[in-house]
Design an enzyme around this catalytic site. Structure first.
Site, mmCIF file in Angstrom:
data_model
loop_
_atom_site.group_PDB
_atom_site.id
_atom_site.type_symbol
_atom_site.label_atom_id
_atom_site.label_comp_id
_atom_site.label_asym_id
_atom_site.label_seq_id
_atom_site.Cartn_x
_atom_site.Cartn_y
_atom_site.Cartn_z
ATOM 1 N N TYR A 119 129.616 -58.191 21.404
ATOM 2 C CA TYR A 119 130.121 -57.849 22.734
ATOM 3 C C TYR A 119 129.563 -58.824 23.768
ATOM 4 O O TYR A 119 130.303 -59.366 24.604
ATOM 5 C CB TYR A 119 129.720 -56.421 23.073
ATOM 6 C CG TYR A 119 130.092 -55.961 24.468
ATOM 7 C CD1 TYR A 119 131.420 -55.730 24.806
ATOM 8 C CD2 TYR A 119 129.115 -55.749 25.435
ATOM 9 C CE1 TYR A 119 131.768 -55.296 26.080
ATOM 10 C CE2 TYR A 119 129.458 -55.324 26.712
ATOM 11 C CZ TYR A 119 130.777 -55.093 27.034
ATOM 12 O OH TYR A 119 131.116 -54.669 28.291
ATOM 13 N N PRO A 310 126.018 -1.303 60.171
ATOM 14 C CA PRO A 310 126.030 -0.899 61.586
ATOM 15 C C PRO A 310 124.861 0.024 61.944
ATOM 16 O O PRO A 310 124.551 0.975 61.229
ATOM 17 C CB PRO A 310 127.374 -0.181 61.730
ATOM 18 C CG PRO A 310 128.255 -0.825 60.709
ATOM 19 C CD PRO A 310 127.349 -1.103 59.543
#
Length: 400
Positions: A119, A310
């Site tokens: 390569y 609440p």
């Protein structure tokens, strides 16, 4: 500018194409001097006629195509050198002296473990071909010898250990490391693409090579991305392990700007399967609402979200050293604080309609009250340290 990209379907090609598309479409305005007219994308399944046509019209060529893992080593020379020859011959045939960038590899040095690399030999032959072409035609060539690359869209189990490790760890597959001390030089795909864009703007980084070491120099024959990272396989595996465990530990590893860890984390996340993209968090729920830890850090505390029903009051405690930010993002509330030993109360009305950050001061007992009769109060909370159940630094005392 018309740009030809060979190997456009490969790892580098996909990322470069995406970046150029964003510039072309006006989505990326960080490169105002770059004007992209047409992108010619060529890959192995493209027709030869397309290559001939675009070689007539290209103003710049990114030659990224190459053979990485052929069945026969002889295919390296055919795929790398042979195709490069055809490309340059077509440019000469059509008298197109446009600049050409070549993606080569550090293996082209043929030094050490690369000495017998077929390569590497094919890549070196390609480099020499390009330099000769430049001498013959006067065209500018830019030869890059890439080290190991990593980043999103890199194919696992191909030619990148990082891609394979990321894919396997993300998908609960085993990884094998024979020697954790082996060091790799790694180039992140976004850093490479940034260099490619610099090249298009006429400001590439030049270099020479001292063995396999890149030496940046203005008069260099080669080119290189200026930022790479040298890390061991063991360090990579350790980081990936921490990334893998983060949904359980909630701990975010240290990822400083431009660090390898930051780039590896982004890479790892790109390999997550769908079932891991979303993960549950432990909600501590009671009749007052809920409290959920979101994220912990090594040095900068932790993030949480608190939901108050609440009319509910939460808190009523103080800390010696710990301090926090309370940031209401939905609902309407009242934060109260009182310095220990004092009667003075500090009141802060807060609302998701006007997002503010309120300090919870050390030595001040504090609470948060939901003033709504119908709507939950949602508060993001940051503490300067992770919660330690063995040393909580939290002491009950009502504010008033």
């Amino acid at each position: 500018m018309n740009i030809l990209i060979t190997g456009a379907n490969g790892f580098v090609g996909k990322n470069l194409t995406a970046a150029l598309r964003c510039i072309q479409d006006g989505k990326d305005r960080t490169r105002p001097n770059l004007k992209i007219d047409e992108l010619f994308l060529y890959d192995i399944d493209s027709s030869p006629e397309l290559l001939e046509d675009v070689c007539k019209r290209a103003d710049f060529v990114f030659h990224l195509a190459g053979v990485n893992r052929p069945k026969d080593p002889s295919e390296f020379m055919v795929g790398n050198f042979g195709f490069s020859s055809r490309l340059l011959e077509l440019l000469k045939t059509y008298s197109n002296p446009c600049p050409v960038m070549l993606s080569s590899s550090i293996q082209a040095t043929l030094i050490g473990r690369y000495g017998q690399s077929d390569y590497g030999k094919s890549k070196l032959a390609g480099e020499n071909l390009f330099f000769e072409y430049s001498q013959q035609t006067g065209a500018s060539v830019y030869v890059y010898r890439f080290p190991n690359l990593f980043g999103k869209w890199c194919r696992p189990n191909y030619n990148s250990a990082v891609a394979t490790f990321c894919h396997n760890v993300a998908n609960e597959l085993p990884i094998t490391v024979s020697d954790p001390s082996i060091e790799l030089e790694l180039l992140y795909i976004d850093d490479l693409v940034a260099e490619m864009l610099d090249l298009l703007e006429g400001t590439p980084h030049r270099c020479e090579f001292d063995g396999v070491t890149t030496v940046l120099t203005e008069q260099g024959r080669f080119c290189a991305a200026p930022v790479t990272h040298k890390v061991t396989l063991g360090q990579i595996v350790d980081l990936l392990s921490a990334f893998h465990d983060q949904p359980t530990t909630l701990r975010m590893p240290d990822i400083p700007e431009n660090s390898f860890a930051k780039k590896l984390y982004s890479t790892y996340l790109s390999y997550l399967p769908k079932e891991k993209v979303c993960f549950p968090l432990k909600m501590n729920v009671d009749d007052r609402g809920s409290f959920t830890e979101l994220l912990k850090t090594a040095d900068c505390g932790q993030f949480s979200v608190n939901v108050s029903k609440p009319g509910i009051t939460k808190g009523q405690h103080w800390h010696h050293t710990k301090w926090e930010f309370f940031i209401v993002v939905s609902g309407k509330g009242l934060i109260q604080m009182r310095k220990i030993g004092s009667d003075e109360i500090l009141n802060f009305e807060v609302s998701g309609e006007k997002i503010e950050a309120v300090h919870m001061l050390p030595g001040y007992t504090h609470n948060i009250i939901n003033l709504s009769d119908t709507q939950d109060l949602v508060t993001l909370m940051w503490a300067n340290e992770q919660f330690d159940p063995d040393k909580p630094d939290t002491f009950f005392e009502v504010v008033e």
